[in-house]
Enzyme design. Sequence first.
Site, PDB file in Angstrom:
ATOM      1  N   HIS A 139       0.836  -1.209   0.000  1.00 15.38           N
ATOM      2  CA  HIS A 139       0.000   0.000   0.000  1.00 15.38           C
ATOM      3  C   HIS A 139       0.869   1.256   0.000  1.00 15.38           C
ATOM      4  CE1 HIS A 139      -3.417  -2.627   0.922  1.00 15.38           C
ATOM      5  NE2 HIS A 139      -2.624  -3.185   1.843  1.00 15.38           N
ATOM      6  N   SER A 157      16.350  15.539 -20.581  1.00 17.08           N
ATOM      7  CA  SER A 157      15.277  16.524 -20.666  1.00 17.08           C
ATOM      8  C   SER A 157      15.748  17.685 -21.516  1.00 17.08           C
ATOM      9  CB  SER A 157      14.898  17.017 -19.259  1.00 17.08           C
ATOM     10  OG  SER A 157      14.094  18.184 -19.329  1.00 17.08           O
TER      11      SER A 157
END
Length: 461
Positions: free
Chosen positions: A183, A308
Amino acid sequence: MHPKIIKKRLFYYMELDKLTAISPVDGRYRGKTEPLAAYFSEYALIKYRVRVEVEYFITLCELPLPQLAGMDQLLFETLRDIYRNFSEADAVRIKEIENVTNHDVKAVEYFLKEQFDRIGGLDACKEFIHFGLTSQDINNTSVPLSIKDALHEVFYPALQELIDQLAAYADEWKGIAMLAKTHGQPASPTRLGKEIEVYVYRLQQQLDLLKACPITAKFGGATGNYNAHHVAYPAYDWKVFGNRFVAEKLGLQREQFTTQISNYDNLAAVFDALRRINTIIMDLDRDCWMYISMGYFHQKIKSGEVGSSAMPHKVNPIDFENSEGNVGLANAIYQHLAIKLPVSRLQRDLTDSTVLRNIGVPMGHSLIAIQSTLKGLRKLLLNREAIDKDLNDCWSVVAEAIQTILRREAYPHPYEALKALTRTNEAITEASIRNFIDGLNVSESVKEELRAITPMNYTGI
């Protein structure tokens, strides 16, 4: 012409083909999908059709039909050379014939009659090319045969390479303790190698199931009943003949009861198996992406590459992202193939024909995905420091171990005691755990057992 000029021109035309392709499978990613052209291109489909027609004719001779009993068996290898040496020029000739017939399989029959004329001495045998068959007897043997070959010669080796790489990492990292996350929250520690081994196990299991899927073919005449065969030669057992031809000459299994077309149920099982494999790869891609995001892995930096266009520092996990995207596309098409192909109106409609021509598309995306995942895996650099720090900063994960031993010792309300300790907003440290242990009403030997538990060694088996 100078070799360098030739090389530059070849590069130019190859890149031009990629730039003008409609699909990236045949464009941007052509270098990765090139091996599949031998199985799923228009040229490949035509070649497989020629192969099936030739082998069928030879099998009729071996039966033998009375009119073919005198056939010189030494010619069989000459006939097989028609598909063994099949060229792009041959495919173009068939397309020229199709331009007149407006029927792709009939064009193959006419092409073979031309080849028989070229060989010579076979004029009396020519009408036994495509004897008693419908076009789907050729398509529904050619397509599964191409799928079988592509799986064995391209897909299985590619997937096995991925499994082998994962297995190597699982062994290399088997001793590395790691904080598990369930979780998204800290959970009982595990080992990095074991978590990779999960994917080895899952992929191998599904690969074995894929290999167990029968590759079947329809072969039974216009509506699956051998009507034409039986009316011409009622004394022959054409079912036995068809079973033998499909199994011995093509290495497939014949579907015993069909309409004009294949039932496609087994082919749907193959697509579902491929989809399950892709889903596991997607799960792996996302986990690797997360581990990189968490700093558990760095990525190898290649000189000249840019992460990038705006942020010079970035080294993005683009290979895993590329794989995930291609898996999604592949699975969408696999699902459509599996749901659509087994459904046909009455004894057939034509919707399967155009759909079958797209099998190479999801196979292409799958192959791209496997190669991208492999590329991403091979760029991983283990950051042991980050893994160890994450684990050592999370002493709360030993709570499960402590409360389990306390249960063994019949200590009152052990779960609740640990819950009160750990479910707070204060950091749980080695000191706070030791203080808790010191305050327990248990024997000193049990306390020593509890003190020996650390996040680094509480990793199970």
